[in-house]
Design an enzyme around this catalytic site. Structure first.
Site, PDB file in Angstrom:
ATOM      1  N   ASP A 118      88.361 -28.030 -42.061  1.00  0.00           N
ATOM      2  CA  ASP A 118      87.097 -28.304 -42.558  1.00  0.00           C
ATOM      3  C   ASP A 118      86.734 -29.888 -42.509  1.00  0.00           C
ATOM      4  OD1 ASP A 118      86.226 -25.750 -43.064  1.00  0.00           O
ATOM      5  OD2 ASP A 118      86.649 -25.721 -45.271  1.00  0.00           O
TER       6      ASP A 118
ATOM      7  N   ASP B 214      85.151 -43.116 -63.302  1.00  0.00           N
ATOM      8  CA  ASP B 214      86.040 -43.587 -62.045  1.00  0.00           C
ATOM      9  C   ASP B 214      84.752 -43.961 -60.988  1.00  0.00           C
ATOM     10  OD1 ASP B 214      88.445 -43.458 -63.223  1.00  0.00           O
ATOM     11  OD2 ASP B 214      89.170 -41.643 -61.999  1.00  0.00           O
TER      12      ASP B 214
ATOM     13  N   TYR C  34      90.044 -36.923 -54.261  1.00  0.00           N
ATOM     14  CA  TYR C  34      89.738 -35.491 -53.346  1.00  0.00           C
ATOM     15  C   TYR C  34      91.052 -35.062 -52.931  1.00  0.00           C
ATOM     16  CZ  TYR C  34      86.947 -33.055 -50.085  1.00  0.00           C
ATOM     17  OH  TYR C  34      86.265 -31.879 -49.087  1.00  0.00           O
TER      18      TYR C  34
END
Length: 288
Positions: A170, A71, A183
């Site tokens: 974060d 990917d 992600y």
């Protein structure tokens, strides 16, 4: 039809199998070009007829791009293609392979189907990211994340000039439906059918647990402003492209172009989900 071949030179398995494949193409008089990054690895093992070309020439001269790797390689290929909207066939020589269409054992048959026009194009939405005078494009996601100091950052988000939230976290992922299995999935984001046009706003480890992932209309503009004093990094499809300072602003919207992926119709997105995420399997059997 001319094929443009792009390979991940860091994968030894690709380097090992590519010369035989190129010889197969040559023997059948298929027209093709290979990106110059591969030349030093395979020149001595290929025919003198093999043509190597830089990225720009390869994209302009090819009808279909073939991406050998995983990917990540396909994301890089999409970046090379840019707004040209040439179709991309992903060959999985990696591990997970949500974006790639075929495995190496299916390669010869796939090329024959390409040559005969027996394939479709699947359009995937792209994000356009503007930072000052710079513009980036993302097939998966754009991420603002904390720098090396390790402290959480504060990101103000406006959607179509309406204030949404100040995220203390974060970082923050802005993802496409294609990127929903990347992600964003690791940050508990929703899985979306990849041909939907929508935008995911997903905080990374938010300080307040009520800050949940949000899906918004792809027609909306999303403006991100770094409110904290600490610097932050901007990652586009997994590559750090820029650094943000206090009050720097990113504007993210749906791009006017799409990434076109070659599809043969032998498997669908739900087949891939079940196979890659092992849905329906009883892990208790394997753990005994």
């Amino acid at each position: 039809m001319r094929l443009g071949i792009i390979i991940n030179t860091e994968k030894e398995s690709v380097i090992a199998m590519l010369p035989d494949f190129l010889e197969w193409l040559t023997a059948r008089h298929y027209k093709f070009m290979v990106n110059t990054d591969a030349e030093e690895f395979i020149r001595a093992r290929t025919s003198d007829k093999t043509v190597f070309a830089d990225t720009r020439t390869l994209v302009e001269a090819s009808d279909v791009l073939i991406s050998f790797g995983g990917d990540g390689t396909l994301l890089s290929t999409a970046k090379m293609v840019g707004t040209a909207q040439k179709p991309i066939l992903g060959v999985n020589v990696g591990k997970l392979g949500f974006l790639t269409e075929i495995e190496t054992k299916e390669l010869h048959h796939a090329i024959e189907r390409l040559h005969d026009g027996k394939y479709t194009r699947e359009k995937r939405m792209v994000l356009e990211i503007t930072l000052g005078m710079r513009t980036f494009y993302a097939l998966n996601d754009a991420v603002i994340m904390r720098g090396n100091d390790g402290r959480v950052i504060q990101i103000g988000v406006d959607v179509n000039n309406a204030f949404l939230n100040n995220y203390i976290a974060d970082g923050l992922i802005i993802a496409t439906p294609t990127g929903s299995t990347a992600y964003s999935l690791s940050a508990n984001g929703p899985i979306m059918s990849p041909t939907i046009e929508a935008i995911i706003v997903n905080p990374i480890c938010p300080h307040t647990l009520t800050m949940r992932p949000l899906v918004i209309n792809s027609e909306h503009d999303v403006r991100l402003t770094l409110r904290s004093e600490d610097r932050a990094l901007v990652s586009i499809d997994g590559v750090v492209e820029a650094e943000l300072s206090h009050n720097d602003t990113l504007t993210i919207r749906e791009a006017k172009h799409f990434v076109h992926l070659v599809r043969f119709g032998e498997r669908n997105f739900f087949d891939v989900l079940r196979g890659k995420l092992h849905w329906g399997e009883d892990d208790r059997v394997n753990s005994r």
